[in-house]
Design an enzyme around this catalytic site. Structure first.
Site, mmCIF file in Angstrom:
data_model
loop_
_atom_site.group_PDB
_atom_site.id
_atom_site.type_symbol
_atom_site.label_atom_id
_atom_site.label_comp_id
_atom_site.label_asym_id
_atom_site.label_seq_id
_atom_site.Cartn_x
_atom_site.Cartn_y
_atom_site.Cartn_z
ATOM 1 N N CYS A 43 56.183 157.883 8.855
ATOM 2 C CA CYS A 43 57.071 156.737 8.973
ATOM 3 C C CYS A 43 58.027 156.862 10.144
ATOM 4 O O CYS A 43 58.616 157.928 10.355
ATOM 5 C CB CYS A 43 57.850 156.666 7.666
ATOM 6 S SG CYS A 43 59.103 155.434 7.677
ATOM 7 N N ARG B 182 53.206 143.875 4.926
ATOM 8 C CA ARG B 182 54.331 144.736 4.548
ATOM 9 C C ARG B 182 55.364 144.852 5.665
ATOM 10 O O ARG B 182 56.550 144.949 5.422
ATOM 11 C CB ARG B 182 53.785 146.128 4.178
ATOM 12 C CG ARG B 182 54.845 147.124 3.755
ATOM 13 C CD ARG B 182 54.209 148.434 3.297
ATOM 14 N NE ARG B 182 55.141 149.542 3.366
ATOM 15 C CZ ARG B 182 55.906 149.972 2.369
ATOM 16 N NH1 ARG B 182 55.848 149.364 1.205
ATOM 17 N NH2 ARG B 182 56.730 150.966 2.519
HETATM 18 P P1 IMP Z 1 54.337 160.203 2.267
HETATM 19 O O1 IMP Z 1 53.964 160.508 0.858
HETATM 20 O O2 IMP Z 1 55.525 160.991 2.732
HETATM 21 O O3 IMP Z 1 53.207 160.305 3.226
HETATM 22 O O4 IMP Z 1 54.847 158.670 2.258
HETATM 23 C C1 IMP Z 1 54.097 157.611 1.713
HETATM 24 C C2 IMP Z 1 54.973 156.372 1.687
HETATM 25 O O5 IMP Z 1 55.379 156.013 3.002
HETATM 26 C C3 IMP Z 1 54.291 155.116 1.181
HETATM 27 O O6 IMP Z 1 54.214 155.042 -0.201
HETATM 28 C C4 IMP Z 1 55.170 154.017 1.764
HETATM 29 O O7 IMP Z 1 56.335 153.764 1.026
HETATM 30 C C5 IMP Z 1 55.622 154.608 3.071
HETATM 31 N N1 IMP Z 1 54.856 154.107 4.206
HETATM 32 C C6 IMP Z 1 53.540 153.843 4.293
HETATM 33 N N2 IMP Z 1 53.208 153.454 5.535
HETATM 34 C C7 IMP Z 1 54.355 153.476 6.234
HETATM 35 C C8 IMP Z 1 54.661 153.143 7.597
HETATM 36 O O8 IMP Z 1 53.811 152.832 8.430
HETATM 37 N N3 IMP Z 1 55.983 153.207 7.938
HETATM 38 C C9 IMP Z 1 56.948 153.563 7.052
HETATM 39 N N4 IMP Z 1 56.692 153.930 5.792
HETATM 40 C C10 IMP Z 1 55.408 153.873 5.394
#
Ligand code: IMP
Length: 507
Positions: A330, A428
């Protein structure tokens, strides 16, 4: 840091760590690395991390796979539900494919199937392979007009078609209805009835359910009994025995058709997917879903403050997805300068919900890199965690395997990354300016094999955390969070370093 006298602590007591209230609310965004829970004298002997997301939706493993196009399609959703968690299908799919994904989860462990795949006796045996390719199983019921609700003529399984020539018809190879064990619809009202039926008919394997006129109204199989036995934590609908699954929808009015189609397909939870999920569009979407279905669990978000959460719960959502700008892929905080440290977000939203008039639970979404992070999220008020990157490397995710420098990786991308936006992620991350604002990146995570053993290990790790803080259930953990007997401390950079493997060449 709060004045310890104001929070009712004696100077002698501070050696045991601080109640969460003393650490949060000081104007600093805190996250996983900043806080560590303190162990306690333990007089418990059983531990559970089972969470009740909403009444009737209980997860033995409080883990939800993120609705991302490199994380959750039907295979991930099946594995995670078998392991005691819950999968949410992403939205970068057209409506028909979203529905098909939900149906595939439901059919993977069918329990009682109410709309079994049927064909005509005049169809070719090649249909068996076609069905297997599309749905992942190969048993077909043969009915008069090739649909459920029509007169049962027979049954064909892969074994029968494998022995036949491609031009043969299903009618030629089927087991005829009169030679099949069938169950009467009046006797099979639940999955327990189906299991009892199989006990009483040890030779029966695939059992069509027929009503008194001989028309097909369903089916169940012994394969599912075996599968369910192997997965004691599986999250299933108790009446049908089918795995539970959720799906994401956008805040856009055009997605109402998707909502109706998913509800029709029997989806078990809807998640309104929005990066800043506290908007009039989200509120309208929640109201729309509630008008269609008063009971379906609705996850709204993402939010990081109580003020964002309030309108969503007022509109009828009952689960909050908490986290902004903290996912591993992100760039939201860098691009927009908006977001919050994740443990602060979880704690403040959870505290507010607890003191509000609303009944809601919290999913801690994003930024989780270890089972320790998951426990911290639960200990700060979340009922479950949502995982993207943590699960992305497993075989079951819908992402491509990429060999790199002699190792195997899987592609993982943010839904706000350029490629995912092109594939549909605008819903989104759509921009009011009309110009797309990228908020995510694409990368690689190590390929990590099958998901099932990892989920088993995760459950054991979370249970170990509960043992160390001497809490026998999530309810107990949260009760101690709020009464201040669960203690924490902030970690200095040195303490963070010390808490990780150090002074060692890892082999
Ligand atoms: P991770 O588990 O740290 O990889 O985060 C996953 C979460 O990141 C997802 O459930 C979303 O809430 C968020 N997310 C998904 N795609 C994006 C993006 O492109 N930008 C910002 N947040 C994201």
């Amino acid at each position: 840091m709060a004045d310890i006298r104001k929070i009712g602590m004696t100077p002698q007591d501070i050696g045991n760590g601080f109640p969460a209230d003393a650490l949060f609310g000081t104007g600093t965004s805190l996250t996983f690395a900043d806080i560590i829970a303190q162990p306690r004298y333990n007089d418990c002997d059983q531990y559970s991390v089972t969470c009740e997301l909403v009444p009737g939706l209980t997860l033995p493993l409080p883990v939800i796979s993120a609705p991302m196009d490199t994380v959750t399609e039907w295979r991930t959703a099946v594995e995670i539900a078998l392991g005691g968690g819950f999968g949410v299908i992403h939205t970068n799919l057209d409506i028909a494919t979203s529905v098909e994904q939900v149906e595939r989860v439901k059919r993977s462990q069918m329990g009682i199937v109410t709309d079994p795949i049927c064909r005509r006796s005049t169809d070719r045996v090649t249909e068996v392979d076609a069905v297997k390719k599309k749905h992942g199983f190969s048993t077909l019921l043969i009915t008069l007009d090739g649909k459920p609700g029509s007169h049962l003529l027979g049954l064909v399984a892969e074994r029968h078609s494998a022995l036949a020539e491609p031009e043969e018809t299903l009618g030629n190879v089927m087991i005829r209805a009169e030679d099949l064990v069938t169950a009467q619809a009046d006797n099979i009202r639940s999955w327990s009835d189906a299991k009892e039926f199989l006990r009483r008919h040890p030779m029966a394997s695939k059992v069509p359910i027929v009503c008194s006129e001989g028309t097909v109204v369903g089916m169940f199989t012994d394969t599912d009994v075996v599968k369910m036995k192997k997965s004691p934590h599986a999250v299933v609908d108790p009446s049908s025995g089918q795995l539970l699954v959720g799906a994401a929808v956008s805040t856009h009015e055009q997605d109402r058709e998707r909502i109706e189609a998913l509800l029709e397909a029997g989806v078990d939870l809807l998640l309104i997917d929005s990066a800043q999920g506290s908007t009039k569009y989200a509120v309208e979407q929640i109201r729309f879903i509630r008008r269609c279905n008063g009971d379906i669990p609705i996850v709204a978000g993402n939010v990081v403050t109580p003020a964002q959460a309030a309108p969503l719960l007022k509109a009828g959502a009952n689960i909050l997805r908490v986290g902004m700008g903290i996912g591993s892929i992100c760039t939201t905080q860098t691009v927009t300068g908006v977001g919050r440290g994740q443990l602060s977000a979880i704690y403040h939203v959870a505290k507010w919900v607890r003191e509000s008039e609303f009944e809601a639970t919290i999913i801690a979404d994003g930024g989780i890199a270890s089972s320790g992070d998951m426990f911290s999220a639960l200990a700060c008020g979340a009922s479950a965690v949502m995982l993207g990157g943590y699960l992305a490397g497993h075989d079951e995710t819908p992402a491509e395997v990429v060999p790199h420098n002699g190792f195997r990786y899987k592609r993982y991308r943010g839904m706000g990354s350029p490629a995912a936006l092109v594939a549909g992620g605008q819903a989104r991350y759509g921009a009011s300016s009309g110009v797309l604002v990228h908020q995510g990146v694409e990368g690689l995570v190590p390929a990590s094999g099958l998901m099932a053993p990892a989920l088993t290990e995760l459950l054991a790790q979370l249970t170990k955390s509960m043992e160390y803080v001497a809490c026998d259930s999530l309810a107990d953990l949260h009760a101690r969070l709020w009464d201040g007997t669960l203690r924490f401390e902030l970690r200095s950079h040195g303490a963070q370093r010390e808490g990780d493997v150090h002074n060692l060449i890892r082999i």
